[in-house]
Design a protein around this motif. Structure first.
Motif, PDB file in Angstrom:
ATOM      1  N   GLY A  19       0.806  -1.214   0.000  1.00  0.00           N
ATOM      2  CA  GLY A  19       0.000   0.000   0.000  1.00  0.00           C
ATOM      3  C   GLY A  19       0.841   1.266   0.000  1.00  0.00           C
ATOM      4  O   GLY A  19       2.029   1.260  -0.343  1.00  0.00           O
ATOM      5  N   GLY A  20       0.218   2.383   0.407  1.00  0.00           N
ATOM      6  CA  GLY A  20       0.892   3.672   0.363  1.00  0.00           C
ATOM      7  C   GLY A  20       2.174   3.724   1.174  1.00  0.00           C
ATOM      8  O   GLY A  20       3.152   4.368   0.779  1.00  0.00           O
ATOM      9  N   GLU A  21       2.186   3.030   2.301  1.00  0.00           N
ATOM     10  CA  GLU A  21       3.397   3.086   3.120  1.00  0.00           C
ATOM     11  C   GLU A  21       4.568   2.375   2.457  1.00  0.00           C
ATOM     12  O   GLU A  21       5.717   2.570   2.860  1.00  0.00           O
ATOM     13  CB  GLU A  21       3.158   2.528   4.515  1.00  0.00           C
ATOM     14  CG  GLU A  21       2.824   1.063   4.604  1.00  0.00           C
ATOM     15  CD  GLU A  21       2.684   0.611   6.061  1.00  0.00           C
ATOM     16  OE1 GLU A  21       3.631   0.803   6.845  1.00  0.00           O
ATOM     17  OE2 GLU A  21       1.604   0.097   6.409  1.00  0.00           O
ATOM     18  N   ALA A  22       4.294   1.552   1.426  1.00  0.00           N
ATOM     19  CA  ALA A  22       5.392   0.939   0.673  1.00  0.00           C
ATOM     20  C   ALA A  22       6.241   2.013   0.022  1.00  0.00           C
ATOM     21  O   ALA A  22       7.472   1.894  -0.052  1.00  0.00           O
ATOM     22  CB  ALA A  22       4.834  -0.012  -0.384  1.00  0.00           C
ATOM     23  N   GLU A 166      -7.213   5.492  -1.061  1.00  0.00           N
ATOM     24  CA  GLU A 166      -7.148   4.316  -0.197  1.00  0.00           C
ATOM     25  C   GLU A 166      -5.732   4.017   0.289  1.00  0.00           C
ATOM     26  O   GLU A 166      -5.530   3.178   1.153  1.00  0.00           O
ATOM     27  CB  GLU A 166      -7.673   3.084  -0.947  1.00  0.00           C
ATOM     28  CG  GLU A 166      -9.138   3.182  -1.340  1.00  0.00           C
ATOM     29  CD  GLU A 166      -9.619   1.912  -2.003  1.00  0.00           C
ATOM     30  OE1 GLU A 166      -8.918   0.874  -1.880  1.00  0.00           O
ATOM     31  OE2 GLU A 166     -10.677   1.934  -2.650  1.00  0.00           O
ATOM     32  N   ALA A 167      -4.755   4.693  -0.317  1.00  0.00           N
ATOM     33  CA  ALA A 167      -3.361   4.430   0.041  1.00  0.00           C
ATOM     34  C   ALA A 167      -2.959   5.293   1.234  1.00  0.00           C
ATOM     35  O   ALA A 167      -3.020   6.519   1.174  1.00  0.00           O
ATOM     36  CB  ALA A 167      -2.453   4.731  -1.152  1.00  0.00           C
ATOM     37  N   HIS A 168      -2.574   4.656   2.303  1.00  0.00           N
ATOM     38  CA  HIS A 168      -2.156   5.375   3.504  1.00  0.00           C
ATOM     39  C   HIS A 168      -0.627   5.365   3.569  1.00  0.00           C
ATOM     40  O   HIS A 168       0.001   4.317   3.688  1.00  0.00           O
ATOM     41  CB  HIS A 168      -2.754   4.703   4.746  1.00  0.00           C
ATOM     42  CG  HIS A 168      -4.246   4.614   4.718  1.00  0.00           C
ATOM     43  ND1 HIS A 168      -5.066   5.715   4.877  1.00  0.00           N
ATOM     44  CD2 HIS A 168      -5.076   3.556   4.513  1.00  0.00           C
ATOM     45  CE1 HIS A 168      -6.333   5.344   4.789  1.00  0.00           C
ATOM     46  NE2 HIS A 168      -6.370   4.037   4.560  1.00  0.00           N
ATOM     47  N   PHE A 169      -0.053   6.562   3.487  1.00  0.00           N
ATOM     48  CA  PHE A 169       1.400   6.679   3.381  1.00  0.00           C
ATOM     49  C   PHE A 169       2.098   6.726   4.735  1.00  0.00           C
ATOM     50  O   PHE A 169       3.329   6.679   4.796  1.00  0.00           O
ATOM     51  CB  PHE A 169       1.760   7.921   2.562  1.00  0.00           C
ATOM     52  CG  PHE A 169       1.352   7.831   1.118  1.00  0.00           C
ATOM     53  CD1 PHE A 169       2.192   7.253   0.183  1.00  0.00           C
ATOM     54  CD2 PHE A 169       0.106   8.292   0.703  1.00  0.00           C
ATOM     55  CE1 PHE A 169       1.813   7.152  -1.143  1.00  0.00           C
ATOM     56  CE2 PHE A 169      -0.280   8.201  -0.625  1.00  0.00           C
ATOM     57  CZ  PHE A 169       0.574   7.622  -1.553  1.00  0.00           C
ATOM     58  N   SER A 170       1.336   6.830   5.803  1.00  0.00           N
ATOM     59  CA  SER A 170       1.950   6.881   7.130  1.00  0.00           C
ATOM     60  C   SER A 170       2.595   5.533   7.447  1.00  0.00           C
ATOM     61  O   SER A 170       1.944   4.495   7.348  1.00  0.00           O
ATOM     62  CB  SER A 170       0.905   7.212   8.198  1.00  0.00           C
ATOM     63  OG  SER A 170       0.316   8.464   7.943  1.00  0.00           O
ATOM     64  N   PRO A 171       3.863   5.530   7.837  1.00  0.00           N
ATOM     65  CA  PRO A 171       4.545   4.261   8.119  1.00  0.00           C
ATOM     66  C   PRO A 171       4.035   3.615   9.391  1.00  0.00           C
ATOM     67  O   PRO A 171       3.683   4.294  10.352  1.00  0.00           O
ATOM     68  CB  PRO A 171       6.014   4.684   8.262  1.00  0.00           C
ATOM     69  CG  PRO A 171       5.967   6.117   8.678  1.00  0.00           C
ATOM     70  CD  PRO A 171       4.753   6.700   8.008  1.00  0.00           C
ATOM     71  N   LEU A 229       1.507   2.814  -9.724  1.00  0.00           N
ATOM     72  CA  LEU A 229       0.599   1.664  -9.621  1.00  0.00           C
ATOM     73  C   LEU A 229      -0.447   1.889  -8.536  1.00  0.00           C
ATOM     74  O   LEU A 229      -1.648   1.666  -8.750  1.00  0.00           O
ATOM     75  CB  LEU A 229       1.417   0.401  -9.319  1.00  0.00           C
ATOM     76  CG  LEU A 229       0.650  -0.916  -9.154  1.00  0.00           C
ATOM     77  CD1 LEU A 229      -0.091  -1.266 -10.429  1.00  0.00           C
ATOM     78  CD2 LEU A 229       1.612  -2.046  -8.780  1.00  0.00           C
ATOM     79  N   LEU A 230      -0.007   2.375  -7.383  1.00  0.00           N
ATOM     80  CA  LEU A 230      -0.933   2.598  -6.272  1.00  0.00           C
ATOM     81  C   LEU A 230      -1.875   3.764  -6.538  1.00  0.00           C
ATOM     82  O   LEU A 230      -2.976   3.819  -5.976  1.00  0.00           O
ATOM     83  CB  LEU A 230      -0.142   2.852  -4.987  1.00  0.00           C
ATOM     84  CG  LEU A 230       0.627   1.644  -4.447  1.00  0.00           C
ATOM     85  CD1 LEU A 230       1.533   2.061  -3.302  1.00  0.00           C
ATOM     86  CD2 LEU A 230      -0.334   0.560  -3.977  1.00  0.00           C
ATOM     87  N   ALA A 231      -1.450   4.688  -7.382  1.00  0.00           N
ATOM     88  CA  ALA A 231      -2.280   5.859  -7.665  1.00  0.00           C
ATOM     89  C   ALA A 231      -3.534   5.506  -8.462  1.00  0.00           C
ATOM     90  O   ALA A 231      -4.562   6.176  -8.339  1.00  0.00           O
ATOM     91  CB  ALA A 231      -1.469   6.914  -8.421  1.00  0.00           C
ATOM     92  N   VAL A 232      -3.450   4.444  -9.270  1.00  0.00           N
ATOM     93  CA  VAL A 232      -4.581   4.134 -10.151  1.00  0.00           C
ATOM     94  C   VAL A 232      -5.251   2.799  -9.843  1.00  0.00           C
ATOM     95  O   VAL A 232      -6.350   2.528 -10.339  1.00  0.00           O
ATOM     96  CB  VAL A 232      -4.142   4.155 -11.638  1.00  0.00           C
ATOM     97  CG1 VAL A 232      -3.693   5.550 -12.040  1.00  0.00           C
ATOM     98  CG2 VAL A 232      -3.020   3.148 -11.889  1.00  0.00           C
TER      99      VAL A 232
END
Length: 462
Positions: A19-22, A166-171, A229-232
């Protein structure tokens, strides 16, 4: 060679499953692992450019037996990887986008065998020819990733970047423990060209420059496609084995009627890049293993013989092909042929064996720095011994965490009170997983120990 080897197409989708944290952790490791790691190997590779690379470094620091065992783990990673995640991802891509193969069919087995042995034959031919195949593969890889990133951006402009909602960037600690082994595997390997150090024109000058360029390209080639990839694509729809090409199937819609042919062409480029990725590692790791054998460190010196015309370790190349084939056939029986589960598990086996080898290689670099100050070092890590030791300590800490997380997933999560469903995460039971991973490590230790003892007897005076 470094770009062909290090940028792992098969890890892009696997990283994106985080996900975003990746994206966050990919950037963090680029700063706090990739940079100090590249500094360490740039200095050591330029100071000790002999053929064999890490085998020579560990031998000089810790002796021949330690070097032979370390090299075995480093080398075997690559036939395991070739016969594991690379061939499964290639077959899944060919089946879904080029020509139907089926699962467990004759066509499936034939494709996988051809893929494995095409990669091996690329390593068998002379380096003057083989390097051009891997160079084309590196260019195709960067071109494919660039095309995907650009197309995903165009798709997002037209349809919206819904995946980002839906992507959560917080580690998180859970994300860190899940991602760190695969990210370390994605970033290591810049020392690989040193295995052919004596076949470079000027390794003391070329090694540091190549490391700097390829590290920068590698970081960009992971960060940008994963973010695109995560953006779309919604996070829940991203899979390790199908992530990149399934994302391409979605975003290539912007090309209208040309989408189908472009998608097929991209799939062919994707498979070719996977094949040359395996070839690049076979070229360098087989040389390391051959040097260990030729030096009297592993079984018989005959295994380390280089072909007089080709200049390649043909016997070791063929051994790699046999190991890759055996591993592929064994992996086909895992999880009843579930390609997604097999892909994740066999990739983890390759991650484990490679990271375990660095647990010895990194201390060897430190010992060479402290014990061999007289060796000319055309490039030096900033701030002298303190800078070198700080980089080594940071890199070693990452490797320790990554090795443990790969060997025993879910254990550290339990220590920190993080909920972890093993079957949901891997698609197989813990017993099956540990039998496959720990069984592989145990087998290698047995083979390595026997190999060292046989080599000693062969070298002993009559």
């Amino acid at each position: 060679m470094a770009i062909a080897a290090v940028i792992s197409f098969d890890t892009v989708g696997q990283i994106a499953t985080g996900g975003g944290e990746a994206v966050t952790w990919t950037a963090a490791l680029a700063l706090f692992f990739l940079i100090p790691y590249a500094l360490l190997f740039a200095e050591t590779g330029a100071a000790f450019p002999q053929e064999g690379g890490p085998y020579v470094w560990v031998k000089l620091a810790l002796g021949r037996p330690a070097a032979a065992l370390t090299t075995l783990f480093y080398w075997v990673t690559n036939p395991i990887w070739l016969g594991g995640s690379l061939v499964f991802l290639a077959a899944e891509t060919w089946d879904g986008f080029v020509f139907h193969l089926g699962s467990g069919t004759v066509a499936d087995y034939v494709f996988k065998l051809l893929f494995v042995w095409a990669a091996i034959l690329t390593a068998v031919v002379s380096l003057s020819r083989g390097k051009w195949i891997t160079t084309v593969g590196a260019l195709v890889k960067v071109l494919s990733l660039g095309l995907f990133t650009l197309t995903a951006t165009l798709y997002g402009i037209e349809h919206g970047f819904h995946g980002l909602t839906e992507a959560h960037f917080s580690p998180t600690a859970a994300g860190f423990l899940a991602l760190v082994p695969i990210l370390l595997f994605a970033y290591v390997g810049f020392e690989a060209p040193n295995a052919a150090g004596e076949e470079m024109h000027d390794p003391q000058k070329d090694v540091p420059a190549a490391l700097g360029r390829s590290a920068t390209v590698a970081a960009a080639c992971y960060l940008l496609p994963v973010l695109a990839l995560l953006a779309v694509v919604p996070v829940k729809q991203v899979t390790g084995i199908g992530g990149f090409m399934e994302g391409a199937r979605l975003v290539f819609d912007v090309y209208g009627p040309a989408a189908g042919p472009l998608l097929t062409a991209t799939a062919v480029m994707f498979v070719f890049a996977l094949l040359t990725q395996g070839s690049a590692w076979m070229i360098v790791s087989d040389r390391m293993q051959a040097m260990a054998a030729a030096d009297g460190g592993f079984f018989t010196r005959k295994l380390g013989a280089f072909h007089p015309k080709l200049g390649t370790p043909v016997r070791t190349n063929l051994l790699s092909g046999a190991v890759a084939t055996l591993f592929m056939l064994t992996a086909m029986q895992l999880a009843d042929g579930d390609a997604g589960a097999v892909f994740a598990v066999v990739l983890t086996v390759a991650v484990t064996t490679l990271l375990l080898s660095y647990l010895v290689v990194v201390p060897a670099l430190v010992l060479l720095r402290l014990r061999r100050p007289e060796v000319e070092r055309p490039y030096r890590v900033p701030f002298g011994d303190r800078g070198f030791l700080a980089c080594a300590g940071l890199v070693y800490a990452w490797i320790l965490v990554g090795s443990w997380s790969a060997l025993f997933p879910g254990v550290l999560e339990g220590v920190f009170g993080i909920e972890y469903d093993f079957m949901d995460a891997w698609g197989v039971s813990r017993l099956s997983f540990e039998s496959f991973t720990l069984g592989t490590v145990a087998l290698l230790l047995v083979v390595g120990t026997i190999g060292v003892r046989v080599a000693r007897r062969e070298s002993a005076p009559a």
